[in-house]
Design an enzyme around this catalytic site. Structure first.
Site, PDB file in Angstrom:
ATOM      1  N   TYR A  25      35.323 -58.134  -1.949  1.00 12.62           N
ATOM      2  CA  TYR A  25      36.168 -59.270  -1.902  1.00 12.62           C
ATOM      3  C   TYR A  25      35.342 -60.439  -2.824  1.00 12.62           C
ATOM      4  O   TYR A  25      35.653 -61.711  -2.301  1.00 12.62           O
ATOM      5  CB  TYR A  25      36.621 -59.638  -0.622  1.00 12.62           C
ATOM      6  N   GLY A  26      34.388 -59.852  -3.663  1.00  6.46           N
ATOM      7  CA  GLY A  26      33.837 -61.018  -4.316  1.00  6.46           C
ATOM      8  C   GLY A  26      34.427 -61.517  -5.639  1.00  6.46           C
ATOM      9  O   GLY A  26      35.769 -61.557  -5.818  1.00  6.46           O
ATOM     10  N   SER A  27      33.926 -61.561  -6.759  1.00  8.83           N
ATOM     11  CA  SER A  27      34.582 -61.972  -7.943  1.00  8.83           C
ATOM     12  C   SER A  27      35.657 -60.987  -8.567  1.00  8.83           C
ATOM     13  O   SER A  27      37.048 -61.556  -8.545  1.00  8.83           O
ATOM     14  CB  SER A  27      33.448 -62.216  -9.118  1.00  8.83           C
ATOM     15  N   GLN A  28      35.372 -59.727  -8.671  1.00  9.74           N
ATOM     16  CA  GLN A  28      36.454 -58.764  -9.111  1.00  9.74           C
ATOM     17  C   GLN A  28      37.457 -58.284  -7.972  1.00  9.74           C
ATOM     18  O   GLN A  28      38.682 -58.092  -7.877  1.00  9.74           O
ATOM     19  CB  GLN A  28      35.734 -57.613  -9.645  1.00  9.74           C
ATOM     20  N   ILE A  85      23.711 -52.175  -4.294  1.00 13.24           N
ATOM     21  CA  ILE A  85      24.229 -51.631  -2.767  1.00 13.24           C
ATOM     22  C   ILE A  85      25.285 -51.042  -2.876  1.00 13.24           C
ATOM     23  O   ILE A  85      25.579 -50.189  -1.840  1.00 13.24           O
ATOM     24  CB  ILE A  85      24.505 -52.964  -1.975  1.00 13.24           C
ATOM     25  N   HIS A 108      32.737 -50.742 -13.070  1.00 19.66           N
ATOM     26  CA  HIS A 108      31.657 -50.653 -14.095  1.00 19.66           C
ATOM     27  C   HIS A 108      31.021 -49.308 -13.652  1.00 19.66           C
ATOM     28  O   HIS A 108      30.839 -48.793 -12.649  1.00 19.66           O
ATOM     29  CB  HIS A 108      30.532 -51.801 -13.546  1.00 19.66           C
ATOM     30  N   GLU A 195      25.025 -57.658 -21.920  1.00 25.38           N
ATOM     31  CA  GLU A 195      24.496 -58.562 -20.765  1.00 25.38           C
ATOM     32  C   GLU A 195      23.141 -59.238 -21.339  1.00 25.38           C
ATOM     33  O   GLU A 195      22.414 -60.233 -21.181  1.00 25.38           O
ATOM     34  CB  GLU A 195      24.416 -58.156 -19.625  1.00 25.38           C
TER      35      GLU A 195
END
Length: 333
Positions: A25-28, A85, A108, A195
């Site tokens: 439940y981070g950025s994406q 991870i 990704h 990147e």
């Protein structure tokens, strides 16, 4: 020929009887889970019991379970945890709970392309990769728009992997802007290359080198900050809105002539050779190996580089100058 898909190409109905388990439940994670939920789909968020995001996801109106419980409940398991991870989480919590006919999805291709995760042959494996940070995935969706995305199918066990991936892309809003068909290989290698060489690595190194050159020549650090970092956004916005030509047409003749004559001397054949070396390291798997080992060692090199970055003079001066401009606030994801 490039294939681009829009809302009319995707049937959201193929997900109506399915549970989508978003792991992380981070950025994406927060953006995709909320967009899917707002699209009327059945969403479960999978988190560690001790995760600080547990209460946040619940307050956002989502069902939250442990990672193992979410994997067991899901028909589609979307992996949105950090690359370093993902493999350990997959093998310890997800793989034991996969059922034949499930779908495993990513935003990704790193772990699939570099064989950190090898799913069983009886499940679908696809990728929907929004070309934007999570906060924009969420914001544009709420505005009735969306961000472009990429779609790739690695394994089509059910014969429906592409249709499910297309529906997922519609659920998070990407088909509103357009989804380009690609492969895990192409997405992974081009993403890492971008990147490293310009989006993150190259532009940051160029900013610091420009700043240091001016300061070492005796100019005030504050003036150097504005000229080499602060104004960059103005230029990038022009490029983002209308391409390189739009930028050149928008700046002064002085800036255009100076930029066109000096730019190729800064990004020169030596720079291009370094870019090719970076691409070779990505394609050979050398970068992936180095990054995975770095993660297993608790990221000592990354942490040291982060510390040095925070201590750089441009960061010290920039923090003071940004305090003069309260309208500039980081958009945390």
């Amino acid at each position: 020929m490039v294939k681009i898909y829009y809302d009319s190409d995707a049937d959201l109905g193929v997900l109506n009887d399915k549970t989508i388990s978003v792991i992380g439940y981070g950025s994406q994670g927060h953006a995709q889970a909320q967009n899917l939920h707002d699209s009327g789909l059945n969403v479960v968020v999978g988190l560690r019991k001790e995760s600080t995001s547990w209460k946040q996801a619940q307050s956002d109106g989502l069902v939250v379970k442990t990672v193992a419980q979410a994997a067991q409940a899901g028909d589609i398991i979307q992996m949105l945890v950090p690359d370093e991870i993902a493999s350990s989480i997959y093998y310890s919590e997800i793989a034991p709970n996969l059922k034949s006919g499930n779908a495993l999805s990513f935003s990704h291709g790193f772990n699939i392309h570099f064989n950190q995760i090898t799913p069983p042959e009886d499940i679908d494996v696809f990728m929907v990769a929004p070309k934007s940070p999570g906060h924009l995935v969420r914001r544009t969706y709420q505005e009735g728009n969306g961000v472009p995305g990429l779609l790739g199918v690695h394994q089509d066990a059910t014969g429906n992997a592409k249709q499910i991936g297309m529906a997922y892309a519609r659920g998070i809003g990407c088909t509103r802007a357009g989804v380009i068909e690609t492969t895990f290989l192409e997405e992974t290698e081009t993403d890492l290359f971008g990147e490293q060489t310009d989006l993150c690595g190259g532009v940051v190194s160029m900013i610091k080198a420009s700043f240091e050159t001016l300061v070492e020549a005796g100019y005030q650090p504050e003036i150097a900050y504005f000229e080499t970092l602060h104004e960059l956004k103005l230029i990038v916005d022009l490029i983002h809105e209308g391409g390189l030509a739009n930028m050149w047409e928008s700046v002064s003749n002085t800036a255009e002539y100076g930029g066109m004559t000096v730019g190729p001397k800064i990004i020169n054949e030596q720079s291009r050779a370094a870019m090719k070396e970076a691409l070779d390291r990505i394609q050979s798997g050398e970068f992936a190996k180095e990054f995975v080992l770095e993660g297993k060692a608790n990221s000592p090199v990354l942490k040291a580089m982060e510390r040095r970055e925070h201590e750089h003079e441009i960061e010290v001066v920039g923090k003071e100058l940004r305090a003069m401009m309260p309208w500039l606030k980081p958009k945390l994801e």
